[in-house]
Design an enzyme around this catalytic site. Sequence first.
Site, PDB file in Angstrom:
ATOM      1  N   TYR A  33       0.824  -1.199   0.000  1.00  8.14           N
ATOM      2  CA  TYR A  33       0.000   0.000   0.000  1.00  8.14           C
ATOM      3  C   TYR A  33       0.858   1.249   0.000  1.00  8.14           C
ATOM      4  O   TYR A  33       2.069   1.184   0.217  1.00  8.14           O
ATOM      5  CB  TYR A  33      -0.969   0.008   1.191  1.00  8.14           C
ATOM      6  CG  TYR A  33      -0.367   0.411   2.518  1.00  8.14           C
ATOM      7  CD1 TYR A  33       0.461  -0.458   3.219  1.00  8.14           C
ATOM      8  CD2 TYR A  33      -0.635   1.657   3.079  1.00  8.14           C
ATOM      9  CE1 TYR A  33       1.005  -0.088   4.434  1.00  8.14           C
ATOM     10  CE2 TYR A  33      -0.099   2.033   4.298  1.00  8.14           C
ATOM     11  CZ  TYR A  33       0.725   1.155   4.979  1.00  8.14           C
ATOM     12  OH  TYR A  33       1.273   1.519   6.175  1.00  8.14           O
ATOM     13  N   GLU A 179      12.491   3.087  13.771  1.00  4.80           N
ATOM     14  CA  GLU A 179      11.478   4.030  13.269  1.00  4.80           C
ATOM     15  C   GLU A 179      10.251   3.899  14.161  1.00  4.80           C
ATOM     16  O   GLU A 179      10.220   3.092  15.079  1.00  4.80           O
ATOM     17  CB  GLU A 179      11.119   3.729  11.812  1.00  4.80           C
ATOM     18  CG  GLU A 179      10.488   2.365  11.593  1.00  4.80           C
ATOM     19  CD  GLU A 179      10.087   2.097  10.141  1.00  4.80           C
ATOM     20  OE1 GLU A 179       9.802   3.057   9.406  1.00  4.80           O
ATOM     21  OE2 GLU A 179      10.035   0.909   9.769  1.00  4.80           O
TER      22      GLU A 179
END
Length: 279
Positions: A33, A179
């Site tokens: 996506y 992250e």
Amino acid sequence: MPDIAFANGVFLPLAEATVSVEDRGFQFGDGVYELLRVYGRVPFCPLDHLARLERSARALDIALPFDTARWMSVITEAVHRSDYPEAKVYIQVTRGVAPRDHTYSATLVPTVIITVRALASPVESLYTDGTDVVTVPDLRWGRCDIKSVSLLANVLAKQQARNAGAFEALFVRDGFILEGATSNVMTVHGGSLVTPPEGPLLLSGVTRRLALQLAREAGISLAERPLPEKDLYAASEVFLTGTTIEILPVITINGRCIGGGFPGPITKELMARFRKLHA
Ligand code: PDD
């Protein structure tokens, strides 16, 4: 027209869009996506997102059914039909529909879903006052550079952050920060910007790359190097980057204050420069 979907080749109201229960996206999380943002009815950095979509799909042996021109025309039409000035566009491509079986055939036709929804930006006080984050063990697989719809570890991490009253969860693997659950992370040490290097364990963020470019333009020294969790607390500034949040200051990590407990000068400089990119 409000929330829009492009599904199975046609545009329709989002609430009417459906996919098969035999779609491999539903059965296995077998798909990729992208999320891109629309400012003033104009998609922001669409070619960067489409390039990453292509890289993600190729890594999973999914052949994207559209070329760049076709993606752009569908995205443009979807944005136009929704007519939201500020919107978020999700592109989801799964391997397609087939009776449930882990193995797949090369003849499957990928499912393409595009949705356009109004975007609610984080409230302005998060930018002026800063946000709180927590650290969590990284339970993800070894290809976090692929923007896959399989997001279970991210979902659990983000919920853990929310339960702790924090905005974001930062993944820690082997003592190193990689992250956030939905963002990249940067720190400032001794006036230099530091961010973990690209590689299989983090997403190559579009906003991350822009922030680094803006830092270079501003003459800020920067290093892409592994970031030990213990160094995080000694940073003078920490911020997150991401499509929906842009550049967002962090003022506490696991309840420990960063810098002076308010957004620092380099973060503010980059926030201001980023906003000019789409003003
Ligand atoms: N995610 N890392 C992860 C794990 C992400 O999910 C995202 C963005 C980023 C930032 O990438 P970019 O700057 O290209 O948006 C980094 C979006 C917000 C999402 O999944 O909805």
